[in-house]
Scaffold this motif. Sequence first.
Motif, PDB file in Angstrom:
ATOM      1  N   PHE A 182       0.839  -1.207   0.000  1.00 52.24           N
ATOM      2  CA  PHE A 182       0.000   0.000   0.000  1.00 52.24           C
ATOM      3  C   PHE A 182       0.872   1.255   0.000  1.00 52.24           C
ATOM      4  CE2 PHE A 182      -3.160  -3.111   1.325  1.00 52.24           C
ATOM      5  CZ  PHE A 182      -4.212  -2.752   0.494  1.00 52.24           C
ATOM      6  N   PHE A 183       1.990   1.205   0.756  1.00 47.01           N
ATOM      7  CA  PHE A 183       2.882   2.375   0.746  1.00 47.01           C
ATOM      8  C   PHE A 183       3.422   2.621  -0.657  1.00 47.01           C
ATOM      9  CE2 PHE A 183       3.747   1.402   5.450  1.00 47.01           C
ATOM     10  CZ  PHE A 183       2.808   2.329   5.862  1.00 47.01           C
ATOM     11  N   LEU A 184       3.793   1.528  -1.351  1.00 47.37           N
ATOM     12  CA  LEU A 184       4.342   1.687  -2.705  1.00 47.37           C
ATOM     13  C   LEU A 184       3.296   2.316  -3.630  1.00 47.37           C
ATOM     14  CD1 LEU A 184       6.738   1.092  -4.645  1.00 47.37           C
ATOM     15  CD2 LEU A 184       5.630  -1.095  -5.160  1.00 47.37           C
ATOM     16  N   PHE A 185       2.074   1.825  -3.544  1.00 52.87           N
ATOM     17  CA  PHE A 185       1.006   2.363  -4.388  1.00 52.87           C
ATOM     18  C   PHE A 185       0.743   3.830  -4.036  1.00 52.87           C
ATOM     19  CE2 PHE A 185      -3.424   2.787  -5.930  1.00 52.87           C
ATOM     20  CZ  PHE A 185      -3.207   2.395  -7.240  1.00 52.87           C
ATOM     21  N   MET A 186       0.771   4.118  -2.742  1.00 54.30           N
ATOM     22  CA  MET A 186       0.545   5.502  -2.294  1.00 54.30           C
ATOM     23  C   MET A 186       1.688   6.412  -2.733  1.00 54.30           C
ATOM     24  SD  MET A 186      -0.946   4.471   1.415  1.00 54.30           S
ATOM     25  CE  MET A 186      -0.995   6.057   2.209  1.00 54.30           C
ATOM     26  N   GLU A 187       2.913   5.884  -2.682  1.00 52.87           N
ATOM     27  CA  GLU A 187       4.065   6.667  -3.168  1.00 52.87           C
ATOM     28  C   GLU A 187       3.873   7.022  -4.639  1.00 52.87           C
ATOM     29  OE1 GLU A 187       7.208   3.729  -1.405  1.00 52.87           O
ATOM     30  OE2 GLU A 187       8.258   5.133  -2.705  1.00 52.87           O
ATOM     31  N   ALA A 188       3.421   6.014  -5.410  1.00 52.32           N
ATOM     32  CA  ALA A 188       3.240   6.226  -6.851  1.00 52.32           C
ATOM     33  C   ALA A 188       2.140   7.264  -7.094  1.00 52.32           C
ATOM     34  CB  ALA A 188       2.897   4.897  -7.533  1.00 52.32           C
ATOM     35  N   LEU A 189       1.068   7.197  -6.335  1.00 49.59           N
ATOM     36  CA  LEU A 189      -0.027   8.164  -6.483  1.00 49.59           C
ATOM     37  C   LEU A 189       0.447   9.577  -6.158  1.00 49.59           C
ATOM     38  CD1 LEU A 189      -3.226   6.660  -4.817  1.00 49.59           C
ATOM     39  CD2 LEU A 189      -2.874   7.212  -7.231  1.00 49.59           C
ATOM     40  N   GLU A 190       1.168   9.657  -5.032  1.00 49.04           N
ATOM     41  CA  GLU A 190       1.665  10.956  -4.574  1.00 49.04           C
ATOM     42  C   GLU A 190       2.586  11.568  -5.639  1.00 49.04           C
ATOM     43  OE1 GLU A 190       3.151  11.330  -0.300  1.00 49.04           O
ATOM     44  OE2 GLU A 190       4.974  11.609  -1.469  1.00 49.04           O
ATOM     45  N   ALA A 191       3.497  10.731  -6.166  1.00 49.83           N
ATOM     46  CA  ALA A 191       4.453  11.229  -7.169  1.00 49.83           C
ATOM     47  C   ALA A 191       3.723  11.659  -8.436  1.00 49.83           C
ATOM     48  CB  ALA A 191       5.477  10.139  -7.489  1.00 49.83           C
ATOM     49  N   ALA A 192       2.699  10.901  -8.826  1.00 54.46           N
ATOM     50  CA  ALA A 192       1.969  11.235 -10.056  1.00 54.46           C
ATOM     51  C   ALA A 192       1.264  12.588  -9.905  1.00 54.46           C
ATOM     52  CB  ALA A 192       0.957  10.132 -10.369  1.00 54.46           C
ATOM     53  N   ALA A 193       0.686  12.813  -8.716  1.00 58.20           N
ATOM     54  CA  ALA A 193      -0.022  14.084  -8.490  1.00 58.20           C
ATOM     55  C   ALA A 193       0.967  15.244  -8.460  1.00 58.20           C
ATOM     56  CB  ALA A 193      -0.811  14.012  -7.184  1.00 58.20           C
ATOM     57  N   ARG A 200       3.823  18.960  -2.974  1.00 58.86           N
ATOM     58  CA  ARG A 200       4.071  17.653  -2.345  1.00 58.86           C
ATOM     59  C   ARG A 200       3.212  17.427  -1.091  1.00 58.86           C
ATOM     60  NH1 ARG A 200       8.264  13.637  -1.319  1.00 58.86           N
ATOM     61  NH2 ARG A 200       9.170  14.192  -3.282  1.00 58.86           N
ATOM     62  N   GLU A 201       3.119  18.459  -0.222  1.00 59.71           N
ATOM     63  CA  GLU A 201       2.356  18.270   1.038  1.00 59.71           C
ATOM     64  C   GLU A 201       0.890  17.987   0.743  1.00 59.71           C
ATOM     65  OE1 GLU A 201       3.535  22.085   0.831  1.00 59.71           O
ATOM     66  OE2 GLU A 201       5.052  20.631   0.226  1.00 59.71           O
ATOM     67  N   ILE A 202       0.372  18.691  -0.257  1.00 59.15           N
ATOM     68  CA  ILE A 202      -1.042  18.488  -0.597  1.00 59.15           C
ATOM     69  C   ILE A 202      -1.226  17.093  -1.200  1.00 59.15           C
ATOM     70  CG2 ILE A 202      -2.896  19.245  -2.141  1.00 59.15           C
ATOM     71  CD1 ILE A 202      -2.040  22.090  -1.658  1.00 59.15           C
ATOM     72  N   ALA A 203      -0.298  16.710  -2.083  1.00 60.15           N
ATOM     73  CA  ALA A 203      -0.382  15.378  -2.704  1.00 60.15           C
ATOM     74  C   ALA A 203      -0.298  14.302  -1.625  1.00 60.15           C
ATOM     75  CB  ALA A 203       0.741  15.206  -3.716  1.00 60.15           C
ATOM     76  N   HIS A 204       0.595  14.516  -0.665  1.00 59.55           N
ATOM     77  CA  HIS A 204       0.759  13.529   0.404  1.00 59.55           C
ATOM     78  C   HIS A 204      -0.514  13.409   1.229  1.00 59.55           C
ATOM     79  CE1 HIS A 204       2.762  11.087   3.395  1.00 59.55           C
ATOM     80  NE2 HIS A 204       2.241  11.873   4.329  1.00 59.55           N
ATOM     81  N   ARG A 205      -1.034  14.565   1.651  1.00 60.52           N
ATOM     82  CA  ARG A 205      -2.214  14.547   2.530  1.00 60.52           C
ATOM     83  C   ARG A 205      -3.401  13.891   1.819  1.00 60.52           C
ATOM     84  NH1 ARG A 205      -5.298  18.947   5.620  1.00 60.52           N
ATOM     85  NH2 ARG A 205      -6.430  17.536   7.005  1.00 60.52           N
ATOM     86  N   LEU A 206      -3.607  14.264   0.558  1.00 62.01           N
ATOM     87  CA  LEU A 206      -4.753  13.689  -0.167  1.00 62.01           C
ATOM     88  C   LEU A 206      -4.557  12.187  -0.388  1.00 62.01           C
ATOM     89  CD1 LEU A 206      -5.565  16.477  -2.791  1.00 62.01           C
ATOM     90  CD2 LEU A 206      -6.794  15.940  -0.685  1.00 62.01           C
ATOM     91  N   THR A 207      -3.329  11.766  -0.626  1.00 58.62           N
ATOM     92  CA  THR A 207      -3.058  10.331  -0.822  1.00 58.62           C
ATOM     93  C   THR A 207      -3.403   9.554   0.450  1.00 58.62           C
ATOM     94  OG1 THR A 207      -1.273  10.798  -2.369  1.00 58.62           O
ATOM     95  CG2 THR A 207      -1.243   8.649  -1.330  1.00 58.62           C
TER      96      THR A 207
END
Length: 276
Positions: A182-193, A200-207
């Motif tokens: 799940f962390f890997l998938f979340m990392e990928a989502l965060e990076a894509a956003a 980055r902070e917004i992408a992280h929080r929303l992820t």
Amino acid sequence: MQDIGKLAFIGGGHMAAALISGLLRRGLPNHRCIVADPSPEQRRCLVEDYGIAATDDNAAAANSADIIVLAVKPQQMRAVALGLAPHLDTSRALLISVAAGIPHAALTRWIGRNIAIVRAMPNRPALNGCGATGLYAPSQVGAAHRALAESVMAAVGATVWVEQESQMDTVTALSGSGPAYFFLFMEALEAAAEQRGLPREIAHRLTVETAFGAAQMARQSPDSLSVLREQVTSKGGTTAAALKVLEAAGLHVIVAQAVAAADHRSAELAAEFGQP
Ligand SMILES: NC(=O)c1ccc[n+]([C@@H]2O[C@H](COP(=O)([O-])OP(=O)(O)OC[C@H]3O[C@@H](n4cnc5c(N)ncnc54)[C@H](OP(=O)(O)O)[C@@H]3O)[C@@H](O)[C@H]2O)c1
């Protein structure tokens, strides 16, 4: 929580501390709990944090306990079990091993006598009180001991029983290793956003909040995961466009291969750790 008697933890590291904390929160009186650990610093922390007794003598801790939780590293388990064996009251005690990959037969062989042993496979979120634990015991372990083991492990999250020990490898591959997937998938989502311009902070929080919200929905709903997915996917919409890409890339196949690899590795480690 049912009355679980006296508990001894052999090994007072992260998992033991999580279980002790969860059990005390659920009403276990601290005088019913003792921990054995070789490190004076570790013992001092546990005594200060939880008001429980601590010793460096595994046998002394196990002697007075109804439930003995073996919470040492898998590599330490053989020596610990062999050392404890002569001191166990096999007529009443229950052993719970939380060690990844130590087969039931190996524990039984090391203890050398007939004693109720339950294998538990918790995961890292147990340290935050929201773990998922797979439990296994052979059929000769009775309902009362099973209920006790379940009560102990429920102190750090959800519990499930599996019927065959080989399924513990799949539990390891799913919930044991699962947080990393799940962390890997979340990392990928965060990076894509982030690539698409979100800070980055917004992408992280929303992820993180989206993962949490989706997990809560799945937890609270009686519907299957595929029904939930359909409910949040409108035809021709944004979600459908993204899912089409993931499906075309073979997400199901990739995930199945990843879980199979973890399952095989777990079986290999079990064979290694379970050597006489
Ligand atoms: N942490 C997790 O997320 C997690 C998840 C699933 C399963 N588990 C399982 O839980 C078990 C414990 O993991 P952990 O993360 O709590 O490890 P840990 O923090 O290293 O704790 C193990 C403790 O056992 C102590 N110890 C070493 N030899 C001992 C002995 N002979 N007698 C008594 N205590 C001894 C260690 O002391 P020293 O540090 O001084 O050696 C340490 O304090 C492992 O078998 C692991 O597979 C952990």
